[in-house]
Design a protein around this motif. Structure first.
Motif, PDB file in Angstrom:
ATOM      1  N   ALA A  24     -25.637  41.387 -42.088  1.00  0.00           N
ATOM      2  CA  ALA A  24     -24.560  41.027 -41.163  1.00  0.00           C
ATOM      3  C   ALA A  24     -25.048  40.830 -39.739  1.00  0.00           C
ATOM      4  N   GLU A  25     -26.248  41.296 -39.417  1.00  0.00           N
ATOM      5  CA  GLU A  25     -26.819  41.107 -38.091  1.00  0.00           C
ATOM      6  C   GLU A  25     -27.837  39.981 -38.062  1.00  0.00           C
ATOM      7  N   ALA A  26     -27.863  39.194 -39.146  1.00  0.00           N
ATOM      8  CA  ALA A  26     -28.777  38.052 -39.280  1.00  0.00           C
ATOM      9  C   ALA A  26     -30.231  38.471 -39.384  1.00  0.00           C
ATOM     10  N   ARG A  27     -30.495  39.727 -39.728  1.00  0.00           N
ATOM     11  CA  ARG A  27     -31.874  40.183 -39.934  1.00  0.00           C
ATOM     12  C   ARG A  27     -32.338  39.742 -41.319  1.00  0.00           C
ATOM     13  N   VAL A  28     -33.552  39.228 -41.393  1.00  0.00           N
ATOM     14  CA  VAL A  28     -34.097  38.779 -42.679  1.00  0.00           C
ATOM     15  C   VAL A  28     -34.461  39.995 -43.520  1.00  0.00           C
ATOM     16  N   LEU A  29     -34.082  39.944 -44.792  1.00  0.00           N
ATOM     17  CA  LEU A  29     -34.275  41.068 -45.692  1.00  0.00           C
ATOM     18  C   LEU A  29     -35.470  40.869 -46.613  1.00  0.00           C
ATOM     19  N   HIS A  30     -36.147  41.953 -46.884  1.00  0.00           N
ATOM     20  CA  HIS A  30     -37.224  42.005 -47.873  1.00  0.00           C
ATOM     21  C   HIS A  30     -36.588  42.188 -49.246  1.00  0.00           C
ATOM     22  N   PRO A  31     -37.264  41.791 -50.341  1.00  0.00           N
ATOM     23  CA  PRO A  31     -36.685  41.994 -51.672  1.00  0.00           C
ATOM     24  C   PRO A  31     -36.306  43.439 -51.970  1.00  0.00           C
TER      25      PRO A  31
ATOM     26  N   LEU B  51     -38.165  33.968 -29.195  1.00  0.00           N
ATOM     27  CA  LEU B  51     -38.410  32.577 -29.561  1.00  0.00           C
ATOM     28  C   LEU B  51     -37.387  32.161 -30.609  1.00  0.00           C
ATOM     29  N   ILE B  52     -36.919  30.929 -30.497  1.00  0.00           N
ATOM     30  CA  ILE B  52     -36.008  30.367 -31.493  1.00  0.00           C
ATOM     31  C   ILE B  52     -36.610  29.076 -32.003  1.00  0.00           C
ATOM     32  N   ALA B  53     -36.762  28.968 -33.310  1.00  0.00           N
ATOM     33  CA  ALA B  53     -37.266  27.748 -33.929  1.00  0.00           C
ATOM     34  C   ALA B  53     -36.079  26.940 -34.424  1.00  0.00           C
ATOM     35  N   GLY B  54     -35.803  25.820 -33.743  1.00  0.00           N
ATOM     36  CA  GLY B  54     -34.705  24.958 -34.140  1.00  0.00           C
ATOM     37  C   GLY B  54     -33.610  24.888 -33.098  1.00  0.00           C
ATOM     38  N   ALA B  55     -33.270  23.664 -32.685  1.00  0.00           N
ATOM     39  CA  ALA B  55     -32.256  23.476 -31.643  1.00  0.00           C
ATOM     40  C   ALA B  55     -31.021  22.780 -32.186  1.00  0.00           C
ATOM     41  N   GLY B  56     -30.578  23.227 -33.363  1.00  0.00           N
ATOM     42  CA  GLY B  56     -29.287  22.775 -33.873  1.00  0.00           C
ATOM     43  C   GLY B  56     -28.202  23.732 -33.400  1.00  0.00           C
TER      44      GLY B  56
ATOM     45  N   ASN C 204     -38.609  42.248 -36.898  1.00  0.00           N
ATOM     46  CA  ASN C 204     -38.134  41.455 -35.759  1.00  0.00           C
ATOM     47  C   ASN C 204     -37.945  39.985 -36.101  1.00  0.00           C
ATOM     48  N   LEU C 205     -37.546  39.727 -37.350  1.00  0.00           N
ATOM     49  CA  LEU C 205     -37.301  38.360 -37.794  1.00  0.00           C
ATOM     50  C   LEU C 205     -35.827  38.190 -38.137  1.00  0.00           C
TER      51      LEU C 205
ATOM     52  N   LEU D 181     -38.275  36.721 -33.290  1.00  0.00           N
ATOM     53  CA  LEU D 181     -38.216  35.315 -33.681  1.00  0.00           C
ATOM     54  C   LEU D 181     -36.937  35.065 -34.460  1.00  0.00           C
ATOM     55  N   ILE D 182     -36.239  34.003 -34.073  1.00  0.00           N
ATOM     56  CA  ILE D 182     -35.046  33.562 -34.795  1.00  0.00           C
ATOM     57  C   ILE D 182     -35.352  32.217 -35.433  1.00  0.00           C
ATOM     58  N   LEU D 183     -35.255  32.148 -36.754  1.00  0.00           N
ATOM     59  CA  LEU D 183     -35.503  30.910 -37.493  1.00  0.00           C
ATOM     60  C   LEU D 183     -34.182  30.176 -37.677  1.00  0.00           C
TER      61      LEU D 183
END
Length: 494
Positions: free
Chosen positions: A409-416, A26-31, A423-424, A206-208
């Motif tokens: 660099a792989e666009a994976r969201v990082l935790h603090p 799923l991708i949220a956002g169509a820009g 998978n975000l 999911l890709i934000l």
């Protein structure tokens, strides 16, 4: 979420939900970011659905000049421009005073060129090097790329057409409001319709890509208080939804005070003037006819400088040579049609028509020399401005936020803690940019550059994850076409 809040949305328990439909990605956002991510994931062999909150996919990309900086492209090479990710990183670190993440800057540089060449070769999106954009505002070489229409709307149309041909479903009027999760793993999303009804859909990844938070007054007041009362010249739908969703899952936010300012917004026409007018030798003056900065030093920070002038306005002054060289720019055509461009045969007439102090403007123009650097550090290398003169009245504004979720660099969201969420993924205005802190680290074209580079990375990375079977999809995963036809009319996927 109203536009004046910054609270995190509630996570919903996935264990208590049975999704009628589960899709691989799923991708949220169509820009630009979301569309590029969809194309990359689709090419990798994954089915993907895009959820877009607006009736039509437009967003910040459509409002932009459509120019993005890209590094090491084939077009650069063919035109003799030597550019590398190392050089780009050095430019970014110099412009941001060392505040940007060098690893992210290097990744964006490396990915941007690959993505531009891929879009040209695979999807016939002709992003070519714009040789009229001379190195300025922190770029040491020519690296601005544009489509033939030279606008963000043209770029969006071409990306949407590519998604149409690929059969990628785009569901509009579908605003993602909540995530279904088990611990920090996304299992699905809930999206809301304009009538207030909600629908749920499961996903493997999911890709934000919902852009930044310039349209969220509460988030601006909290993170960029200096611009809380500034004019916002951006897409109203930029409410920070993706950033807040990712943070609710445990994603780290970074550089939240970074933003792209704008000191070239025509007043009152509300059309942005291309920076080329300054690059070619134009100047900015206030009501007294006096310059107040190095116009090529800080494209984004110039917005606050203009706001600080009497009345919060300034004028861009240029001549026939510059007018002719920029005559075909789409925004400049609109400005002329709107009557926002003043022309005069003399300084006195121009000053009278604009309400500028004629003596001050005369002195300012006579002080410009190509023999030495001026008091602000600018060296004029082109011909002196000659009559007839032109002027456009401008003001400062907030255009785009640059802070967001920290990604690798792989666009994976990082935790603090530094680990990535299972998978975000995030890109575009949802992800942390490469502008460091505040407004002054922004380089021209960096917003679209990171959108396309991280969209490219996110699509490929999410597809690799799903195709490797981690995480496993639910048993109700569709085996045939997801929606049958590409839909942008608000039709439900259920």
């Amino acid at each position: 979420m109203p536009s004046n809040v910054n609270t995190l949305p509630t996570l919903l328990p996935a264990s208590e939900t049975i999704f009628e439909l589960t899709v691989p990605i799923l991708i949220a956002g169509a820009g630009a970011c979301g569309l590029v991510a969809a194309l990359a994931a689709h090419e990798a062999g994954c089915e993907v659905v895009i959820l877009e909150r607006d009736p039509l996919p437009r967003g910040s990309t459509s409002m932009s000049l459509g120019a993005l900086c890209a590094v090491g492209t084939r077009d650069q090479s063919e035109r003799g421009v030597l550019d590398t990710a190392d050089l780009f990183t050095a430019d970014v670190m110099a412009k941001t005073g060392g505040q940007a993440d060098p690893a992210l800057a290097h990744a964006v540089g490396r990915l941007s060129g690959a993505a531009v060449d891929w879009l040209r070769d695979r999807f016939d999106i002709p992003l070519t090097l714009d040789t009229t954009w001379k190195p300025a505002f922190g770029h040491s070489v020519m690296r601005m790329h544009v489509t033939p229409g030279r606008s963000g709307a043209d770029l969006m149309d071409r990306l949407l057409y590519a998604c149409d041909l690929a059969g990628i479903p785009i569901l509009t009027n579908a605003r993602v409001t909540n995530l279904f999760a088990e611990r920090d793993e996304v299992m699905g999303v809930r999206y809301k319709r304009p009538d207030g009804s909600t629908e749920d859909i499961g996903c493997g990844a999911l890709i934000l890509a919902t852009c930044g938070f310039g349209g969220n007054a509460g988030m601006i007041s909290r993170h960029i208080p200096d611009m809380a009362n500034a004019r916002y010249f951006g897409w109203d739908g930029n409410r920070g939804d993706g950033i807040l969703l990712g943070a609710a899952l445990g994603g780290e936010m970074a550089d939240m005070d970074a933003y792209q300012g704008l000191g070239l917004l025509a007043d009152p026409a509300g059309i942005d003037l291309n920076p080329r007018f300054l690059i070619e030798g134009g100047i900015q003056v206030n009501r007294e006819g006096l310059r107040f900065s190095h116009e090529l030093d800080d494209l984004s920070g110039q917005g606050a400088r203009v706001i600080a002038q009497p009345g919060g306005v300034a004028w861009v002054i240029f001549d026939e040579r510059i007018h002719a060289s920029c005559a075909d720019l789409p925004q400049y055509i609109l400005l002329r049609e709107a009557g926002a461009v003043v022309q005069a045969g003399s300084i006195e007439t121009l000053s009278a028509r604009c309400g500028i102090n004629a003596q001050g403007l005369q002195k300012t123009l006579s002080d410009i020399t190509d023999s030495q650097t001026d008091r602000w550090g600018r060296l004029f290398t082109g011909p002196q401005l000659q009559p007839p003169f032109y002027a456009v009245k401008v003001t400062g504004a907030l255009f785009h936020t640059q802070g967001g979720l920290n990604v690798d660099a792989e666009a994976r969201v990082l935790h603090p803690t530094g680990r990535h969420l299972p998978n975000l993924f995030a890109g575009g205005g949802v992800a942390r940019g490469i502008s460091g802190r505040g407004p002054s680290g922004y380089l021209p074209g960096a917003g679209l550059c990171t959108a396309i580079a991280l969209g490219y990375a996110a699509g490929k990375s999410a597809a690799d994850l799903v195709l490797a079977g981690r995480p496993k999809l639910g048993t109700n995963q569709p085996t045939g076409p997801l929606l049958g036809e590409n839909q942008r009319d608000g039709t439900s996927v259920r």
